[in-house]
Enzyme design. Sequence first.
Site, PDB file in Angstrom:
ATOM      1  N   TYR A   1      43.169  46.588  29.226  1.00  0.00           N
ATOM      2  CA  TYR A   1      44.153  45.632  28.881  1.00  0.00           C
ATOM      3  C   TYR A   1      44.731  46.071  27.828  1.00  0.00           C
ATOM      4  O   TYR A   1      46.006  45.501  27.229  1.00  0.00           O
ATOM      5  CB  TYR A   1      43.632  44.346  29.056  1.00  0.00           C
TER       6      TYR A   1
ATOM      7  N   LYS B   1      32.093  46.444  36.425  1.00  0.00           N
ATOM      8  CA  LYS B   1      32.303  47.291  37.670  1.00  0.00           C
ATOM      9  C   LYS B   1      31.707  48.663  37.266  1.00  0.00           C
ATOM     10  O   LYS B   1      32.340  49.545  37.544  1.00  0.00           O
ATOM     11  CB  LYS B   1      33.911  47.432  37.860  1.00  0.00           C
TER      12      LYS B   1
ATOM     13  N   ASP C   1      34.338  42.011  41.402  1.00  0.00           N
ATOM     14  CA  ASP C   1      34.762  41.714  42.924  1.00  0.00           C
ATOM     15  C   ASP C   1      33.996  40.691  43.365  1.00  0.00           C
ATOM     16  O   ASP C   1      34.397  39.361  44.042  1.00  0.00           O
ATOM     17  CB  ASP C   1      35.115  42.813  43.922  1.00  0.00           C
TER      18      ASP C   1
ATOM     19  N   ASP D   1      40.851  38.503  31.686  1.00  0.00           N
ATOM     20  CA  ASP D   1      42.200  38.133  31.910  1.00  0.00           C
ATOM     21  C   ASP D   1      42.559  37.392  33.545  1.00  0.00           C
ATOM     22  O   ASP D   1      42.765  36.356  33.483  1.00  0.00           O
ATOM     23  CB  ASP D   1      43.040  39.043  31.798  1.00  0.00           C
TER      24      ASP D   1
ATOM     25  N   ASP E   1      41.977  32.941  34.692  1.00  0.00           N
ATOM     26  CA  ASP E   1      43.185  32.495  35.402  1.00  0.00           C
ATOM     27  C   ASP E   1      42.556  31.963  36.725  1.00  0.00           C
ATOM     28  O   ASP E   1      42.908  30.758  37.240  1.00  0.00           O
ATOM     29  CB  ASP E   1      44.193  33.282  36.047  1.00  0.00           C
TER      30      ASP E   1
END
Length: 335
Positions: free
Chosen positions: A125, A174, A207, A231, A235
Site C-alpha cells: 500500500y 499471506k 482470504d 485497509d 472496510d
Amino acid sequence: MTKKIITVIKGDGIGPSIIDSALEILQAAGCDFDYEFVDAGLAALEKTGELLPQETIDTIARNKITLKGPLTTPVGEGFTSINVTLRKQFGLYANVRPVKSFVGTKARYDDIDIITVRENTQGMYSGLGQVTSEDGNEAQAMSMITRDGAEKIVTFAYELAVREGRKKVTAVHKANILKSTSGLFLKVAREVAERYPEIESTEMIVDATCMKLVMSPEEFDVIVTTNLFGDILSDLCAGLVGGLGMAPGANIGEDAAIFEAVHGSAPDIAGKNLANPTSVILASIQMLEHLEMGDTAERIRSAVADVIKTGDRTTRDLGGNHGTTDFTQAVIDRL
Ligand code: NAD
C-alpha cells in the site's frame, strides 16, 4: 492552564460537514480546545496549488494531534495519496480501526467488537516503485516489509490488547504465497507473540480471514496485519457494524497522531446533508481517549449510542430519514 491546540483538516466532499458535526459535539461535551484549521487535498490544491502545503505539515508537527476529514486523491499519474504521504512523513506506523456494534443499526450482527491494527507505512500500500512501461502494457510496484516495522506494529497490537483487557490477537498474513514480505511479518509476529503468554495468539491467512469474519466474527478480538490487508479487512469490519459511516481510525506515531474516519470523501453524497457523521465522532472519541479524557469520550459515546438505539433523527444509512445536522443536534440534545 494553556488550552490544548488541535489541528483540524476539514477535508473534501462530506469532510467539512462531518468535521463540523464532531467539533460541535466536542464543544457541547465541554471540551475546551483551541483549533488551528488548515487545508489538504482538493481544498488546498484550489487555494495554494499544492495538495499538501508546507503550512499544513508544520501545523500538524507543532500541535501533534490532528482531527482530519477525508481527502480526495485525484485519480491519475502525478498525484500521490496525501494520506499515504502524511502517514510516512509523520511516522504514523499504527492505524487503529475499532468496530463495535451499536443497537439500532441495520447491521447483520449485534455483538461485534473487533479492533484492526493495520501497519500504516510499509508493504504494497505504501506505493513504492510504481512504474508503468512506456507502451503502457506492463506495470509493477514494490512491497517492502522490515523486521523493525513488523516488530513495532505487532508489539503495538499486543500492548493495546493488554491495555484494553483483550483476550486474543490474530496475525493476518499471506505467507504461503508472499513468502518474503508476508513471511517476514508472520515470523516476527510469532516471535512477539511469545512475549505475551497471557494473550491467546492465533494466525490466519487473509482470504480465510475474510470468510471467517463474515461467518463467525465473534472469533475475532484484535487483528494485526500489514498495510493493504488492513485497509481491506477494516472496510469489511465496518460492514459488520452497519457500514463505513460507523468506522473510525487513529493513525498513531511516536510524535504525532491523526484521527479520521475510515471512509473517503463520498462524492456521491457530498453537499447533500446526507452523511452519517458517526465515523468522525467516533474518531474524535479515539482522540479524547488518546488525550486521557476517557470520561468525556464515554459521555459522547453513550449519547451517540442512544440516538442510534432510539432512531432519533438518524441518517439514511442507519435507517432514518434525517441529515447530518439533525443527527448532530440529536447527539447534542443528550449531552
Ligand atoms: P468512500 O469511502 O468515499 O465512499 C464509499 C461509499 O460509502 C459511498 O457510497 C459513500 O456514499 C458511502 N459513505 C462513505 N462515508 C459515508 C458516511 N459517513 N455516511 C454515509 N455514507 C457514507 O469511497 P470512494 O467513493 O471510493 O472514495 C472517494 C474519495 O475518497 C477518493 O478520492 C478516495 O481516494 C478518497 N479516500 C480518502 C480516504 C481518507 O482520506 N482517509 C479514505 C478512503 C478514500
